[in-house]
Design a protein around this motif. Structure first.
Motif, PDB file in Angstrom:
ATOM      1  N   LEU A  45      44.743  43.695  46.483  1.00  0.00           N
ATOM      2  CA  LEU A  45      44.575  43.478  45.038  1.00  0.00           C
ATOM      3  C   LEU A  45      45.809  43.900  44.256  1.00  0.00           C
ATOM      4  N   PHE A  54      49.557  34.216  39.622  1.00  0.00           N
ATOM      5  CA  PHE A  54      48.888  35.116  38.693  1.00  0.00           C
ATOM      6  C   PHE A  54      49.142  34.726  37.238  1.00  0.00           C
ATOM      7  N   ASP A  61      39.891  35.171  33.918  1.00  0.00           N
ATOM      8  CA  ASP A  61      40.248  35.532  35.290  1.00  0.00           C
ATOM      9  C   ASP A  61      41.125  36.786  35.337  1.00  0.00           C
ATOM     10  N   ARG A  62      41.990  36.956  34.351  1.00  0.00           N
ATOM     11  CA  ARG A  62      42.793  38.185  34.289  1.00  0.00           C
ATOM     12  C   ARG A  62      41.889  39.397  34.044  1.00  0.00           C
ATOM     13  N   TYR A  65      40.214  40.216  37.184  1.00  0.00           N
ATOM     14  CA  TYR A  65      41.176  40.884  38.062  1.00  0.00           C
ATOM     15  C   TYR A  65      41.321  42.367  37.699  1.00  0.00           C
ATOM     16  N   THR A  68      38.328  44.253  38.731  1.00  0.00           N
ATOM     17  CA  THR A  68      38.319  44.377  40.189  1.00  0.00           C
ATOM     18  C   THR A  68      39.245  45.499  40.646  1.00  0.00           C
ATOM     19  N   LEU A 123      36.386  36.290  41.343  1.00  0.00           N
ATOM     20  CA  LEU A 123      37.724  35.811  40.977  1.00  0.00           C
ATOM     21  C   LEU A 123      38.241  34.769  41.955  1.00  0.00           C
TER      22      LEU A 123
END
Length: 164
Positions: A45, A54, A61-62, A65, A68, A123
């Motif tokens: 990650l 990215f 999605d960021r 992330y 996560t 993700l």
């Protein structure tokens, strides 16, 4: 059996110190398994942010992330916690209490690992597949994790524990 002939309540012929030693060994073995997985995932990650893809991620999605990575970091901390705990309290004659805290940290680490895996899967599947399928796929995998990690052990504990 004890010197008086009574059966010990935990079903083994061991002193409280021996029991704490055994339980400590059990916890450390469990942590080794979970810790390896979370550290590999967390290391992966950490590299994602440096890939060319990215910058193409949208805000959602960021955010997934970042969540996560935070969950992975927290899981890593919780799963390394028992080692630090043991080192700091070693020689203080509180191993039974240390085992309890190590067990709590391990369980917290597993719950955080569940969150890390869930958000990482979310993700990855959002990037790799049709978004309409993603919630269903993630829900199915999370249900599997819950069954394997919590439901089956709780069922076995309930089914095979005799009342006092």
């Amino acid at each position: 059996m004890t010197d008086s002939g009574d059966v010990r309540p935990w079903g083994r012929d061991e002193t409280p110190e021996e029991r704490a030693d055994r339980r400590w060994g059990d916890v450390i073995q469990e942590v080794r398994v979970a810790q390896t997985g979370v550290q590999i995932l967390f290391g992966f990650l950490l590299t994602v942010v440096f890939t060319p893809r990215f910058v193409e991620l949208g805000d959602t999605d960021r955010t997934i992330y970042v969540v996560t990575v935070l969950l992975g970091s927290a899981a890593t901390g919780a799963l390394i916690g028992p080692v630090s705990f043991h080192r700091i309290v070693s020689g203080r004659r509180i191993k039974p209490q240390a085992v309890v805290w190590a067990s709590r940290l391990t369980l917290a680490g597993l719950v955080l690992l569940l969150g890390t895996l869930t958000s990482a899967l979310l993700l990855i599947l959002r990037v790799a597949t049709d978004n309409t399928l993603v919630p269903w796929l993630v829900a199915g995998v999370v249900a599997w994790y819950l069954l394997c990690w919590f439901v089956l052990p709780a069922w076995a504990r309930h089914r095979h524990t005799t009342p006092d």
